[in-house]
Design a protein around this motif. Structure first.
Motif, short mmCIF file in Angstrom:
data_model
loop_
_atom_site.label_atom_id
_atom_site.label_comp_id
_atom_site.label_asym_id
_atom_site.label_seq_id
_atom_site.Cartn_x
_atom_site.Cartn_y
_atom_site.Cartn_z
N PHE A 99 -16.82 -9.98 -43.44
CA PHE A 99 -16.38 -11.33 -43.15
C PHE A 99 -16.71 -11.72 -41.71
CE2 PHE A 99 -13.49 -10.00 -46.62
CZ PHE A 99 -13.88 -10.95 -47.54
N PRO A 100 -16.97 -12.99 -41.46
CA PRO A 100 -17.28 -13.43 -40.09
C PRO A 100 -16.21 -13.03 -39.08
CG PRO A 100 -17.80 -15.17 -41.65
CD PRO A 100 -17.09 -14.09 -42.43
N SER A 101 -14.97 -12.86 -39.54
CA SER A 101 -13.86 -12.51 -38.64
C SER A 101 -13.78 -11.01 -38.37
CB SER A 101 -12.54 -12.97 -39.24
OG SER A 101 -12.32 -12.36 -40.51
N SER A 102 -14.63 -10.20 -39.01
CA SER A 102 -14.59 -8.75 -38.81
C SER A 102 -14.87 -8.41 -37.34
CB SER A 102 -15.61 -8.06 -39.71
OG SER A 102 -15.65 -6.66 -39.47
N GLU A 103 -14.12 -7.47 -36.80
CA GLU A 103 -14.35 -7.04 -35.42
C GLU A 103 -15.59 -6.15 -35.32
OE1 GLU A 103 -10.93 -5.10 -33.85
OE2 GLU A 103 -9.54 -6.69 -34.45
N GLY A 104 -15.77 -5.28 -36.31
CA GLY A 104 -16.84 -4.30 -36.24
C GLY A 104 -17.95 -4.57 -37.22
N SER A 105 -19.01 -3.74 -37.13
CA SER A 105 -20.16 -3.84 -38.02
C SER A 105 -20.38 -2.50 -38.72
CB SER A 105 -21.41 -4.24 -37.22
OG SER A 105 -21.67 -3.30 -36.20
N PHE A 106 -21.24 -2.50 -39.73
CA PHE A 106 -21.58 -1.32 -40.52
C PHE A 106 -23.04 -0.94 -40.31
CE2 PHE A 106 -18.69 -0.92 -44.55
CZ PHE A 106 -17.62 -0.56 -43.73
N LEU A 137 -16.50 3.89 -33.89
CA LEU A 137 -15.23 4.45 -34.32
C LEU A 137 -14.06 3.69 -33.70
CD1 LEU A 137 -15.88 8.31 -34.11
CD2 LEU A 137 -15.67 6.92 -36.17
N GLY A 138 -13.04 3.42 -34.54
CA GLY A 138 -11.84 2.77 -34.04
C GLY A 138 -11.90 1.26 -34.05
N THR A 139 -13.04 0.67 -34.37
CA THR A 139 -13.15 -0.78 -34.45
C THR A 139 -13.07 -1.21 -35.91
OG1 THR A 139 -14.55 -0.86 -32.49
CG2 THR A 139 -14.57 -2.79 -33.90
N ASP A 140 -12.14 -2.11 -36.21
CA ASP A 140 -11.87 -2.47 -37.60
C ASP A 140 -13.01 -3.29 -38.20
OD1 ASP A 140 -10.14 -2.74 -39.96
OD2 ASP A 140 -10.11 -4.87 -39.41
#
Length: 268
Positions: A52-59, A94-97
């Motif tokens: 989602f655009p609101s996600s703090e982190g990436s994959f 790591l640790g970023t949602d």
């Protein structure tokens, strides 16, 4: 028009869709801040990840065909497994949602043993339809005067991410031979004539050609609008493999045991 609301859809393992909703197999709204699943195989369906655009982190996505894709907030990655592939998706930090949706979509029997491939749509290339108080991100298929660069998935699929301001409404078209899912991600929406869809709830609509009106009342909302033509076919699971017949499933599992579906070394 037939409709059903699944108010407890997103439990620990997501929403396992009933077989009458084929090609929809499973949907999961997730929060992930560390690696969870090592490289694993899929066959017979597509695994779709949308952050989602609101996600703090990436994959970071990797697969056994050599694809390496960064799935940033607002990006879509479509792994069309076909006859079989291994893949891995883990947070880049790591640790970023990481907040997103993963969805499994069955491939038609005629296509399920085709060569696997991956489609990627970066956030800054997503077509966006903007009107007063509303915004629709066109991830696959077409909406309004916008079409996604991803058009060739099996089966053909419409995937929209709609954002509404308070006291705003939007209309969509429902078709009788197509399964429509509304997935409330943030806030609640009202579907005129069919009731409310609370946050993290799924509404299924099918059986009639008509327009529907979705609106918000006092708060903003984000919801997904998903459509695919119904597949009147059976399917069978074995772990992370899903094929149309038991014979194909057993054959694919034998190939997996023999190492013929590829391999991918774990990154953690």
């Amino acid at each position: 028009m037939q409709y059903q609301v699944f108010s407890d859809a997103f439990h620990s393992y997501g929403f396992r869709c009933p077989k009458p909703l084929n090609p929809f197999l499973n949907l999961d709204l997730f929060h992930m801040s560390k690696p969870t699943f090592p490289p694993h195989p899929h066959s017979g369906f597509s695994a779709i990840t949308y952050l989602f655009p609101s996600s703090e982190g990436s994959f970071q996505n990797r697969d056994s065909f050599g694809d390496r894709s960064l799935i940033e907030p607002g990006s879509l990655h479509w792994t069309q497994a076909g006859e079989g592939m291994f893949h891995e998706e883990i947070p880049t930090e790591l640790g970023t949602d990481c907040f997103g949706l993963q969805m499994f979509v069955k491939m038609p029997a005629a296509d399920e043993l085709s060569k696997g491939q991956a489609f990627h749509l970066a956030s800054d290339t997503v077509p966006i339809v903007k009107e007063l108080g509303k915004e629709v991100r066109v991830l696959t298929g077409s909406y309004g005067n916008m079409s996604s660069p991803i058009q060739s998935t099996a089966p053909p699929f419409l995937f929209l991410d709609a954002h509404l301001s308070p006291e705003t409404d939007i209309r969509f078209q429902v078709k009788k031979d197509v399964i429509t899912l509304l997935v409330a991600v943030v806030g609640n929406i009202e579907v005129e004539g069919f009731g409310s869809v609370a946050e993290h709830t799924v509404m299924v609509l099918q059986g009639e050609d008509r327009d529907i009106k979705c609106n918000t009342t006092t708060s903003k909302a984000e919801f997904l609008f998903l459509q695919a033509r119904h597949l009147a076919e059976d399917y069978h699971w074995m772990g992370s493999l899903c094929l149309s017949t038991k014979e194909r499933l057993e054959s694919t599992f034998s190939k997996l045991r023999a190492g013929a579906l590829g391999n991918l070394s774990p990154s953690f």
